[in-house]
Write a protein that holds these residues in place. Structure first.
Motif, short mmCIF file in Angstrom:
data_model
loop_
_atom_site.label_atom_id
_atom_site.label_comp_id
_atom_site.label_asym_id
_atom_site.label_seq_id
_atom_site.Cartn_x
_atom_site.Cartn_y
_atom_site.Cartn_z
N ALA A 1 0.81 -1.23 0.00
CA ALA A 1 0.00 0.00 0.00
C ALA A 1 0.84 1.27 0.00
O ALA A 1 0.48 2.26 -0.64
CB ALA A 1 -0.94 0.01 1.21
N THR A 2 1.98 1.25 0.71
CA THR A 2 2.73 2.49 0.92
C THR A 2 4.09 2.56 0.23
O THR A 2 4.68 3.63 0.12
CB THR A 2 2.98 2.71 2.42
N GLY A 3 4.63 1.40 -0.15
CA GLY A 3 5.97 1.40 -0.73
C GLY A 3 7.06 1.53 0.33
O GLY A 3 8.21 1.84 0.02
N ARG A 4 6.70 1.27 1.58
CA ARG A 4 7.67 1.39 2.69
C ARG A 4 7.64 0.11 3.51
O ARG A 4 6.57 -0.37 3.88
CB ARG A 4 7.35 2.60 3.55
N LEU A 5 8.83 -0.39 3.80
CA LEU A 5 8.99 -1.60 4.61
C LEU A 5 9.82 -1.21 5.82
O LEU A 5 10.96 -0.76 5.67
CB LEU A 5 9.69 -2.69 3.79
N TYR A 6 9.25 -1.33 6.99
CA TYR A 6 9.89 -0.87 8.23
C TYR A 6 10.23 0.62 8.14
O TYR A 6 11.24 1.07 8.67
CB TYR A 6 11.14 -1.69 8.56
N GLY A 7 9.41 1.38 7.42
CA GLY A 7 9.65 2.80 7.27
C GLY A 7 10.64 3.16 6.18
O GLY A 7 10.91 4.33 5.93
N VAL A 8 11.20 2.15 5.52
CA VAL A 8 12.22 2.36 4.49
C VAL A 8 11.56 2.27 3.11
O VAL A 8 10.80 1.34 2.84
CB VAL A 8 13.33 1.30 4.61
N GLY A 9 11.88 3.24 2.26
CA GLY A 9 11.35 3.24 0.89
C GLY A 9 12.32 3.92 -0.04
O GLY A 9 13.45 4.27 0.34
#
Length: 160
Positions: A12-20
């Motif tokens: 949904a966001t393109g961020r994994l653990y806040g990383v994108g």
């Protein structure tokens, strides 16, 4: 948060653990505390940080910045130790197999979810969220799940 919820959030966001995309190497190091291997290309222009089944790709500039990444779920079917090691350090338990139907159900609960475009690639179906720049590859062969992925199982989730 379950791994399925984490992956749905990533789609949904393109961020994994806040990383994108655009995150720095320092951002990744602050958010992910797990053993890794860095592989820098011969020209020093790009790097891959491999955590076993999770990878981030970097491009150089004034500092290394994330240009993409992937959760290679297919690796967990034959290497359960990767998921166990990740659980021990990051506290998220990834399943050996993840059915697309299960991920889609979790993704569908998100009010911020982008539209998904479906692209038939023969042995795989790609579900692409252009807004978040994330694709989910789903096994589309007619095999049943055994020691390996079966029809409808998520192969990988990629950013870029």
């Amino acid at each position: 948060m379950s791994a399925t919820e984490l992956i749905a959030l990533f789609v949904a966001t393109g961020r994994l653990y806040g990383v994108g995309i655009g995150s720095t190497l320092g951002d990744v190091q602050r958010e992910i505390d797990s053993a890794f291997v860095d592989v820098v290309d011969a020209g020093g222009d790009s790097m891959r940080r491999d955590y076993g089944f999770i990878e981030f790709y970097f491009s150089s500039g004034q500092e290394w910045t994330v240009s993409g990444g992937a959760i290679e779920l297919h690796r967990l079917a034959v290497r359960a130790d990767l998921a166990l090691r990740w659980r021990d350090v990051m506290r998220d338990e990834f399943p050996r197999y993840l059915a697309w139907e299960e991920l889609l159900a979790e993704f569908s609960k998100r009010p911020d979810r982008p539209a998904l475009e479906v692209i038939d690639q023969g042995d795989f179906l790609e579900y692409r969220a252009s807004e978040s720049k994330v694709s989910v590859l789903v096994n589309n062969d007619n095999e049943k799940r055994d020691e390996w992925l079966g029809h409808g199982d998520v192969w990988s989730v990629s950013l870029g």
